[in-house]
Structures are given as C-alpha cells and as structure tokens.
Design a protein around this motif. Structure first.
Motif, PDB file in Angstrom:
ATOM      1  N   GLU A 115       0.744  -1.199  -0.021  1.00 22.62           N
ATOM      2  CA  GLU A 115       0.025   0.048  -0.115  1.00 22.62           C
ATOM      3  C   GLU A 115       0.886   1.264  -0.071  1.00 22.62           C
ATOM      4  OE1 GLU A 115      -2.301  -0.608   3.465  1.00 22.62           O
ATOM      5  OE2 GLU A 115      -3.827  -1.760   2.384  1.00 22.62           O
ATOM      6  N   PHE A 118       2.174   1.790  -3.551  1.00 27.51           N
ATOM      7  CA  PHE A 118       1.391   2.182  -4.404  1.00 27.51           C
ATOM      8  C   PHE A 118       1.106   3.718  -4.258  1.00 27.51           C
ATOM      9  CE2 PHE A 118      -3.253   3.183  -4.943  1.00 27.51           C
ATOM     10  CZ  PHE A 118      -3.274   3.057  -6.364  1.00 27.51           C
ATOM     11  N   HIS A 119       1.029   4.318  -3.084  1.00 30.28           N
ATOM     12  CA  HIS A 119       0.470   5.431  -2.827  1.00 30.28           C
ATOM     13  C   HIS A 119       1.584   6.401  -2.906  1.00 30.28           C
ATOM     14  CE1 HIS A 119      -3.639   5.120  -1.402  1.00 30.28           C
ATOM     15  NE2 HIS A 119      -3.287   3.881  -0.687  1.00 30.28           N
ATOM     16  N   HIS A 121       4.102   5.948  -5.379  1.00 31.52           N
ATOM     17  CA  HIS A 121       4.294   6.071  -6.697  1.00 31.52           C
ATOM     18  C   HIS A 121       3.010   6.255  -7.636  1.00 31.52           C
ATOM     19  CE1 HIS A 121       7.589   4.084  -4.792  1.00 31.52           C
ATOM     20  NE2 HIS A 121       8.306   4.470  -5.864  1.00 31.52           N
ATOM     21  N   LEU A 122       2.190   6.673  -6.865  1.00 25.97           N
ATOM     22  CA  LEU A 122       0.813   7.073  -7.823  1.00 25.97           C
ATOM     23  C   LEU A 122       1.016   8.189  -8.479  1.00 25.97           C
ATOM     24  CD1 LEU A 122      -2.288   6.087  -8.463  1.00 25.97           C
ATOM     25  CD2 LEU A 122      -2.786   7.656  -6.569  1.00 25.97           C
ATOM     26  N   ASP A 123       1.195   8.068  -9.993  1.00 29.71           N
ATOM     27  CA  ASP A 123       1.328   9.441 -10.501  1.00 29.71           C
ATOM     28  C   ASP A 123       0.785   9.393 -12.099  1.00 29.71           C
ATOM     29  OD1 ASP A 123       2.669   7.116 -11.761  1.00 29.71           O
ATOM     30  OD2 ASP A 123       4.754   8.085 -12.052  1.00 29.71           O
ATOM     31  N   HIS A 126      -4.583  12.860 -13.921  1.00 24.66           N
ATOM     32  CA  HIS A 126      -6.032  12.840 -13.619  1.00 24.66           C
ATOM     33  C   HIS A 126      -6.504  14.316 -14.007  1.00 24.66           C
ATOM     34  CE1 HIS A 126     -10.016  12.776 -11.804  1.00 24.66           C
ATOM     35  NE2 HIS A 126      -9.960  11.220 -11.755  1.00 24.66           N
ATOM     36  N   GLN A 129      -6.547  16.446 -10.810  1.00 21.93           N
ATOM     37  CA  GLN A 129      -5.765  16.648  -9.758  1.00 21.93           C
ATOM     38  C   GLN A 129      -5.198  17.930  -9.665  1.00 21.93           C
ATOM     39  OE1 GLN A 129      -2.734  14.344 -11.989  1.00 21.93           O
ATOM     40  NE2 GLN A 129      -1.484  16.048 -12.350  1.00 21.93           N
ATOM     41  N   ARG A 213       3.384  13.014  -7.342  1.00 21.39           N
ATOM     42  CA  ARG A 213       2.061  12.156  -7.088  1.00 21.39           C
ATOM     43  C   ARG A 213       0.786  12.850  -7.476  1.00 21.39           C
ATOM     44  NH1 ARG A 213      -1.975  10.682  -3.811  1.00 21.39           N
ATOM     45  NH2 ARG A 213      -2.276   8.521  -3.077  1.00 21.39           N
ATOM     46  N   THR A 214      -0.071  11.964  -7.702  1.00 21.29           N
ATOM     47  CA  THR A 214      -1.506  12.378  -8.155  1.00 21.29           C
ATOM     48  C   THR A 214      -1.944  12.905  -6.902  1.00 21.29           C
ATOM     49  OG1 THR A 214      -1.448  11.115 -10.087  1.00 21.29           O
ATOM     50  CG2 THR A 214      -3.553  12.201  -9.329  1.00 21.29           C
TER      51      THR A 214
END
Length: 294
Positions: A115, A118-119, A121-123, A126, A129, A213-214
């Motif tokens: 988790e 994931f958070h 490296h969330l790029d 959107h 955003q 990050r997004t």
C-alpha cells in the motif's frame, strides 16, 4: 452511600479493602453488561436480573434493540472474520527471535508495504488533480457529477453539478489568517495560534515531499479545522480585547459580524453547485468564478 462508607473504613485502615470491593463490583457490572448485550444483538433473549424492578427496567431498555434487530447473520459475520484474520496476519512474525528477548517484532506487513509503495508511486495523470500550493487558493476543485438534464425552464440549457469547492469567502481568508497567526506567534510570542499553525502545516506541508504524485484538493481536509481556528484567532484580534474601549469593540464587532454574514451568504450562493440543484446554464456559470473550476 458507598463513597461515605469507603471514607469511614479508610479512616480505620480498611481503605484498600473498600477499593478492592468497588473494583470487583465494576468488573461484575461490566461482565453483566456484556452478557446482556451480546445475546440481544444476536436476536436471542438476554439473561435478565433476578430483582423484579431491575428486570422490568432492563427489559424496557432492550425493547428497542429487539425491535430494531441488526439484519443479517451476526454469527456468520463473526465466523467470517475469524476465517479472514489468518489471511490478514499472514507473513507477520508474532514474536521476535530469541536473541531479541522474545519481544514483538516491529516489522511492517507485506500488505502495508504494498500500500505504501502504491501511494508513493501513484503518478497517473487525472483531470482534477491539483498540487498543495493551490489548495488554499481553490485552484482546482473536484467535480463529482455533472448533468445537463432538466427541466429548468423553456428555452434554457440546464446544468446540475456536484462540486467539491470550499466557500471562497472563507478559504481565501486562510492565507492572511495564517500570516497574522505567525506574526502573533513569533513577534508577539503568543502561544495560542501555534496550535492552528502546526495543525495546518501537518495537514498540507508533507504533501510537498511528493511533487510527482497524483493529488486532489480534498487532501487538505485534515488541515481544515486548524485553518478555521487561524481565521477565528484573527477575527478575535479584529474584535479587540476586553480591555479595549467601547468604540474600539463596537467597530471590531461590526467588522467581524459583517465578515461572518459574508461567509454565510457566499455559502448559500454556492449551495446549488454543492448539492446538484438544477440551474440554468447562466446561473451555473455565474457560480464558476475561475476557469479552473470547470
């Protein structure tokens, strides 16, 4: 009566015995409560006290619980939780090796590591955003829904939107309020605005460490209570202290009251786009002050 008796016995050297008896009574009361509420939640008849008056009083209290029984199989839910728990704890060492003194190991779960990865490296780009520096400026709010379905009058194009947008009259006052709070904290050595400044910084500043990050505007919500505290503190300065003269307090009260009424009026003006009320396109566009809000 129990407290009076306890004080009397304590004077005679029996205070520890009284405390022990009171503790036993509390434990028995807690066990009785668990024994009553657990069967009631499962829809079974709970064990009632032997005393008639207590039995009638408790039965009246439990009547609403039996009438509003929790839907579903609670026992099945408990069994499912017991089956799911080993899967969640899989890969967790319950204790450290013997060399570490058999203490619990403070190692992260594999699921938590995934988790976190994931958070961080969330790029993925959107449409809605935004970045932390624009949150207090209402740079890019998030639109949850938009519809052009009517009716909204003959010959008019309709618009209905659910927009996550803060009240501009309040949010655009956050930055000046934070500056005033910082000045009072540093220059005047007033500790009261420190809580608002530290809380707001803790909710927003850490996001600057992930520029790729997004992120979205509503990530600033944890800092919102502290930002409101900063505005409240600044309004208190405008209002004046209790030692100020009457004219000074009167002028401050008029300014503070006018600002509060302005915030309330702005909230009412933007209410239709908070709740997806059907508007004409012109009415909807009048509430979209910046092109980045579309």
């Amino acid at each position: 009566m129990v407290a009076v008796r306890g004080r009397r016995l304590h004077r005679h050297g029996a205070g520890r015995q009284v405390e022990r008896r009171l503790l036993h009574r509390r434990v028995r009361a807690a066990r009785t409560g668990l024994g009553i509420w657990r069967p009631a939640l499962r829809g079974r008849a709970p064990p009632l006290p032997r005393h008639p008056a207590r039995r009638d009083r408790l039965a009246g209290r439990l009547r609403w619980l039996r009438a509003a029984r929790v839907p579903g199989d609670l026992d099945g839910l408990v069994r499912h939780q017991r089956r799911l728990r080993p899967r969640l704890l899989r890969g967790w060492p319950r204790r450290a090796p013997a060399a570490a003194g058999h203490q619990r190991a403070l190692q992260p779960r594999p699921l938590s590591l995934r988790e976190l990865q994931f958070h961080t490296h969330l790029d993925v780009p959107h449409k809605y955003q935004s970045w932390p520096w624009s949150w207090l400026l209402l740079g890019r709010p998030v639109a949850y829904a938009y519809s052009e379905a009517g009716p909204c009058g003959a010959g008019h194009q309709c618009a209905a939107e659910t927009l996550a947008l803060g009240t501009p009259a309040l949010w655009w006052a956050f930055i000046p309020a934070l500056l005033v709070s910082c000045w009072q904290w540093i220059a005047c050595r007033d500790w009261r605005p420190a809580a608002a400044i530290v809380g707001a910084a803790a909710g927003i500043v850490p996001w600057f460490a992930f520029p790729d990050r997004t992120m979205f505007y509503f990530y600033a919500l944890p800092a919102l209570p502290f930002l409101v505290l900063a505005v409240t503190f600044s309004l208190g300065l405008v209002l004046g202290s209790e030692s100020a003269n009457r004219d000074r307090r009167l002028v401050g009260a008029v300014i503070v009251g006018g600002y509060v009424m302005l915030v309330a009026a702005a909230f009412g003006f933007f209410w239709p786009i908070y709740t997806s009320e059907i508007l004409t396109f012109g009415q909807w566009r009048a509430r979209i002050w910046l092109n980045s809000w579309i």
